[in-house]
Design a protein around this motif. Structure first.
Motif, short mmCIF file in Angstrom:
data_model
loop_
_atom_site.label_atom_id
_atom_site.label_comp_id
_atom_site.label_asym_id
_atom_site.label_seq_id
_atom_site.Cartn_x
_atom_site.Cartn_y
_atom_site.Cartn_z
N ALA A 227 0.84 -1.19 0.00
CA ALA A 227 0.00 0.00 0.00
C ALA A 227 0.88 1.25 0.00
O ALA A 227 1.08 1.88 1.03
CB ALA A 227 -0.91 0.00 1.22
N PRO A 228 1.42 1.62 -1.16
CA PRO A 228 2.31 2.79 -1.22
C PRO A 228 1.58 4.08 -0.88
O PRO A 228 0.38 4.23 -1.09
CB PRO A 228 2.80 2.80 -2.67
CG PRO A 228 1.78 2.00 -3.43
CD PRO A 228 1.25 0.98 -2.49
N ASP A 229 2.34 5.04 -0.34
CA ASP A 229 1.79 6.33 0.05
C ASP A 229 2.43 7.43 -0.79
O ASP A 229 3.51 7.24 -1.36
CB ASP A 229 2.07 6.58 1.54
CG ASP A 229 1.26 7.74 2.11
OD1 ASP A 229 0.40 8.28 1.39
OD2 ASP A 229 1.49 8.09 3.28
N GLU A 230 1.78 8.58 -0.82
CA GLU A 230 2.35 9.76 -1.47
C GLU A 230 3.46 10.34 -0.58
O GLU A 230 3.29 10.41 0.64
CB GLU A 230 1.28 10.83 -1.69
CG GLU A 230 0.21 10.45 -2.69
CD GLU A 230 0.72 10.48 -4.12
OE1 GLU A 230 1.80 11.08 -4.36
OE2 GLU A 230 0.06 9.89 -5.00
N PRO A 231 4.57 10.77 -1.15
CA PRO A 231 5.59 11.42 -0.33
C PRO A 231 5.08 12.76 0.21
O PRO A 231 4.33 13.46 -0.47
CB PRO A 231 6.76 11.63 -1.30
CG PRO A 231 6.12 11.61 -2.66
CD PRO A 231 4.96 10.68 -2.58
N ARG A 232 5.47 13.09 1.42
CA ARG A 232 5.02 14.34 2.03
C ARG A 232 5.91 15.49 1.59
O ARG A 232 7.13 15.33 1.51
CB ARG A 232 5.02 14.21 3.54
CG ARG A 232 3.96 13.24 4.08
CD ARG A 232 3.91 13.29 5.58
NE ARG A 232 2.81 12.48 6.11
CZ ARG A 232 2.46 12.45 7.39
NH1 ARG A 232 3.13 13.17 8.27
NH2 ARG A 232 1.46 11.69 7.79
N ASP A 233 5.29 16.63 1.37
CA ASP A 233 6.02 17.84 1.00
C ASP A 233 6.22 18.67 2.26
O ASP A 233 5.26 19.23 2.81
CB ASP A 233 5.22 18.64 -0.03
CG ASP A 233 5.92 19.91 -0.47
OD1 ASP A 233 7.02 20.20 0.06
OD2 ASP A 233 5.37 20.62 -1.33
N PRO A 234 7.44 18.76 2.79
CA PRO A 234 7.66 19.51 4.04
C PRO A 234 7.29 20.98 3.94
O PRO A 234 6.98 21.62 4.95
CB PRO A 234 9.16 19.33 4.30
CG PRO A 234 9.76 18.95 2.98
CD PRO A 234 8.69 18.21 2.25
#
Length: 288
Positions: A227-234
């Motif tokens: 279940a891959p997730d979207e990378p977070r934008d700091p």
């Protein structure tokens, strides 16, 4: 029940566990007498004065509204307060990991709320009602306010706090989930909420059995792959923190918005929800 401190600080500050200890008196833990607040103010470490996030008044108003709204069912206050506390304070995870800020919030700003929410009911063996010390100064999954902030942080779906409301309506899920590192995987957190919404697991025993099975399976199955997730934008979080200066008070009758991060991919949440539901069928649940 103890009263609001006579001396309220204007800003949040840092209160170490050692400095907090003398204020955790027997009378406070029995919920019969608080403290004036003046002596406590002498042992805190100040936070930067030019940050609007440290203003006490918005948090104080929140807890007073919660005590009024949920006076007939105090446990329901968690689901209401968690997203609003998170959206009001706008902390980074690094800041929220500093237990000193939660010690100060619980002892200097809202000890009456801690007593209202966590004073135990009279026991059949005639023991006096009591508040656990950990509710004032304890681990993140036990401390009155940190547990709510971290639950909101872990269970929100980007800016959407609605999964937080479901999660915080189940005390067993909050307590069990916040102790486990797996919950930092956003699809895992949201899938657990979906399992609750399906009615697959509902009792405390069910939740503990499910969490044990999920944790054990995670040792051999990498959920990031399933279940891959979207990378977070700091930068999104940084902007949200900066906007605290001009943000209006959080709404009382609708949910606030969190940081405008990308939501979790729906297919990832759906895949893990089905997987966890199947996993629960063979999970070791006491009494089943």
């Amino acid at each position: 029940m103890i009263e609001k401190p006579h001396h309220l600080p204007r800003q949040l500050a840092l209160l170490s566990a050692t400095a907090a200890d003398p204020f955790l008196t027997e009378d406070l833990l029995k919920g019969v007498l608080g403290h004036g607040g003046v002596d406590l103010a002498k042992v805190v470490e100040p936070l930067p004065e030019d940050d609007a996030r440290w203003e006490v008044e918005p948090v104080r108003e929140l807890v007073e509204d919660a005590m009024h709204e949920f006076r007939d069912d105090r446990t329901k206050a968690d689901a209401w307060l968690a997203p609003r506390l998170h959206a009001t304070l706008r902390l980074t995870r690094r800041e929220a990991a500093d237990r000193r800020i939660w010690n100060h919030l619980a002892l200097a700003v809202a000890p009456d709320y801690v007593a209202w929410r966590h004073l135990s009911a009279p026991a059949s063996d005639r023991r006096e009602p009591r508040i656990s010390r950990a509710r004032f100064s304890g681990a993140p999954d036990r401390q009155c306010f940190s547990r709510l902030w971290w639950a909101a942080e872990m269970f929100r779906n980007g800016k959407d706090y609605s999964p937080v409301v479901t999660a915080c309506a189940n005390q067993d899920l909050i307590h069990s989930a916040l102790k486990r590192a797996l919950i930092d995987h956003r699809p895992t957190a949201l899938a657990l909420v979906r399992v609750l919404e399906r009615g697959v697991a509902s009792t405390g025993r069910d939740i503990e059995g499910l969490m044990t099975a999920v944790n054990a399976a995670g040792a051999t199955l990498v959920y990031d792959v399933l279940a891959p997730d979207e990378p977070r934008d700091p930068e999104v979080l940084r902007q949200w923190v900066v906007e605290a200066e001009s943000a209006p008070p959080v709404p009382r009758h609708s949910l606030p918005d969190g940081p405008d991060e990308e939501p979790v991919p729906e297919e990832s949440v759906a895949a893990l929800t089905d997987y966890f539901a199947d996993l629960f069928e063979t999970a070791p649940v006491r009494g089943r």
